[in-house]
Write an enzyme that holds these catalytic residues in place. Structure first.
Site, mmCIF file in Angstrom:
data_model
loop_
_atom_site.group_PDB
_atom_site.id
_atom_site.type_symbol
_atom_site.label_atom_id
_atom_site.label_comp_id
_atom_site.label_asym_id
_atom_site.label_seq_id
_atom_site.Cartn_x
_atom_site.Cartn_y
_atom_site.Cartn_z
ATOM 1 N N TYR A 180 0.945 -1.307 0.183
ATOM 2 C CA TYR A 180 -0.067 -0.085 0.110
ATOM 3 C C TYR A 180 0.909 1.337 0.010
ATOM 4 O O TYR A 180 1.979 1.327 0.545
ATOM 5 C CB TYR A 180 -0.834 0.064 1.204
ATOM 6 C CG TYR A 180 -1.551 1.317 1.588
ATOM 7 C CD1 TYR A 180 -2.737 1.661 0.917
ATOM 8 C CD2 TYR A 180 -1.028 2.554 2.170
ATOM 9 C CE1 TYR A 180 -3.587 2.893 1.135
ATOM 10 C CE2 TYR A 180 -1.457 3.566 2.248
ATOM 11 C CZ TYR A 180 -2.754 3.892 1.600
ATOM 12 O OH TYR A 180 -3.240 5.197 1.890
ATOM 13 N N GLU B 177 -3.608 7.424 -4.069
ATOM 14 C CA GLU B 177 -3.179 6.268 -3.392
ATOM 15 C C GLU B 177 -3.135 5.006 -4.325
ATOM 16 O O GLU B 177 -3.938 5.163 -5.307
ATOM 17 C CB GLU B 177 -4.459 5.928 -2.355
ATOM 18 C CG GLU B 177 -4.421 5.016 -1.489
ATOM 19 C CD GLU B 177 -5.485 4.832 -0.530
ATOM 20 O OE1 GLU B 177 -5.809 5.422 0.544
ATOM 21 O OE2 GLU B 177 -6.690 4.009 -0.865
#
Ligand code: GDP
Ligand code: MN
Length: 391
Positions: free
Chosen positions: A101, A189
């Site tokens: 991530y 993101e």
């Protein structure tokens, strides 16, 4: 503005972040064409603005044309949390070795960009933060200074990445930070950032939100169109006249104010005396006769409005012009609702005279509270009972 995954990926790609080969399509025919270009197997992903598509069945895999057809058909018939799927993204299926991530977002606590990375990619980052708080590594960024590669390497070292994967991931992270700053993003993101069997680092998903106040200057998103979603037709009508109107639903007193501050104070005063504001409306600084008239027509149209408070100040605006607009509408519509005006400032005498001629009650030198009380009295005379009215 939130971007769809395929839009976010387009921008990532422009900033040099590797993305899977593929394309966004809206029917089976185009899906087959894209898959023909990338080769099977492919992944087919619903394009909706909410996350968690994987868990909700919004991501399918296809090893051939029959599976592709079935997957595309199923996804295009789907709604995810009420959002219909109109577009799917068809991409080469990545050969995933591990999922990371990485994200940059605006930290509301201290108003600084916050960089976050984790080796627990793929799942919802809020869930990772809850379940594995020690596996999310964070660093705040200087709001005006873009960081260098060394600080990206420092942060990613904590996730356990090493060697060429570490360097590749750090390069992607730096590009993501640049993409975030250059596009006035609130969030940028990648989840998951995939490392494939050959050690390639690829953005398998994109979640990007651009600051709405900066949209006019963000060139990269200028061609991403959205259907106007205005739930209230009166808001759309007001917008077309450059009037800032917000319907509040269920109120009984319509409001027209000269200035946002005066508008909010008027709403408070209406509520303090037992009324319920039906809307917020700021007439702005270019209140011509036409604009004032249009504002009054809009406010009178809102269902449930039993009285209208018009609270204006003539600074840039001219009271005579605004009074002409009001009297024109009262003449035309002969509204059953009570209308009370408080108006003072530039050309006030002329404005008051116009209103007096039409028998529109006006507060000249008094307060907003007096105007609200007068309106409630007028409404009471017409048989409307409002709690707190001291008539
Ligand atoms: P989200 O659930 O809305 O965040 O959608 P994602 O794009 O993150 O996809 C969900 C999951 O599907 C990912 O975490 C991956 O595990 C899987 N996935 C997505 N794209 C690929 C792909 O190209 N190859 C493989 N093997 N898995 C994928
Ligand atoms: Mn994701």
């Amino acid at each position: 503005m939130k971007l769809f995954e395929h839009e976010g990926k387009q921008i990532f790609s422009q900033w040099g972040i590797p993305i899977p080969r593929g394309g966004a399509v809206q029917d089976i025919h185009d899906a087959r064409w894209v898959a023909g270009q990338t080769g099977y197997p492919v992944v087919v992903k619903s394009q909706v603005l909410r996350g968690g598509r994987g868990k909700a069945g919004g991501v399918k895999f296809a090893s051939g044309e029959a599976e592709l057809d079935a997957g595309v058909k199923e996804l295009l018939a789907m709604r995810l949390a009420g959002e219909p799927v109109e577009t799917v993204l068809v991409e080469e299926k990545l050969n995933i070795a591990s999922e990371f991530y990485m994200g940059v977002t605006l930290d509301p606590k201290n108003q600084l960009p916050l960089l976050m990375v984790s080796a627990q990619g793929g799942m919802d980052i809020e869930q990772v933060a809850k379940e594995f708080p020690h596996q999310v590594f964070k660093a705040h960024l200087h709001p005006l200074q873009k960081p260098g590669l060394h600080s990206m390497l420092d942060l990613l070292l904590k996730t356990g990445l090493r060697g060429k994967e570490l360097v590749r991931a750090a390069t992607v992270l730096l590009k993501l930070v640049h993409c975030y700053f250059d596009n006035n993003a609130i969030t940028a993101e990648i989840n998951p950032l995939v490392i494939d069997a050959e050690g390639n680092v690829i953005a398998a998903d994109a979640k990007v939100e651009i600051d709405d106040n900066a949209l006019f200057r963000v060139k990269a998103v200028a061609h991403f169109t959205r259907k106007e979603e205005v739930a209230d037709p009166l808001e759309a009508e007001a917008k077309s006249m450059d009037i800032s109107y917000v319907g509040l639903g269920g109120g009984n007193i319509g409001l027209i104010a000269g200035g946002a501050g005066l508008g909010m104070a008027s709403m408070d005063m209406i509520a303090a005396h037992g009324g319920r504001p039906a809307n917020f409306l700021d007439l702005g600084g270019d209140a011509t006769m036409e604009k004032t008239a249009r504002a009054l027509r809009i406010v009178l149209k809102a269902p449930g409005v039993q009285g209208v408070l018009i609270n204006l100040f003539g600074g840039i605006n001219n009271c005579e012009q605004m009074a002409k607009g009001i009297s024109q509408v009262v003449d035309d519509l002969k509204p059953s609702q009570a209308v009370v005006v408080k108006m003072r400032g530039h050309s006030q005498e002329e404005g008051w005279t116009i209103l007096a001629d039409k028998k529109i009650p006006v507060i000249k030198m008094g307060t907003t509270e007096e105007a609200v009380l007068l309106l409630l009295q007028e409404m009471n005379r017409q048989g409307v009972t409002v709690d707190g009215c001291t008539d």
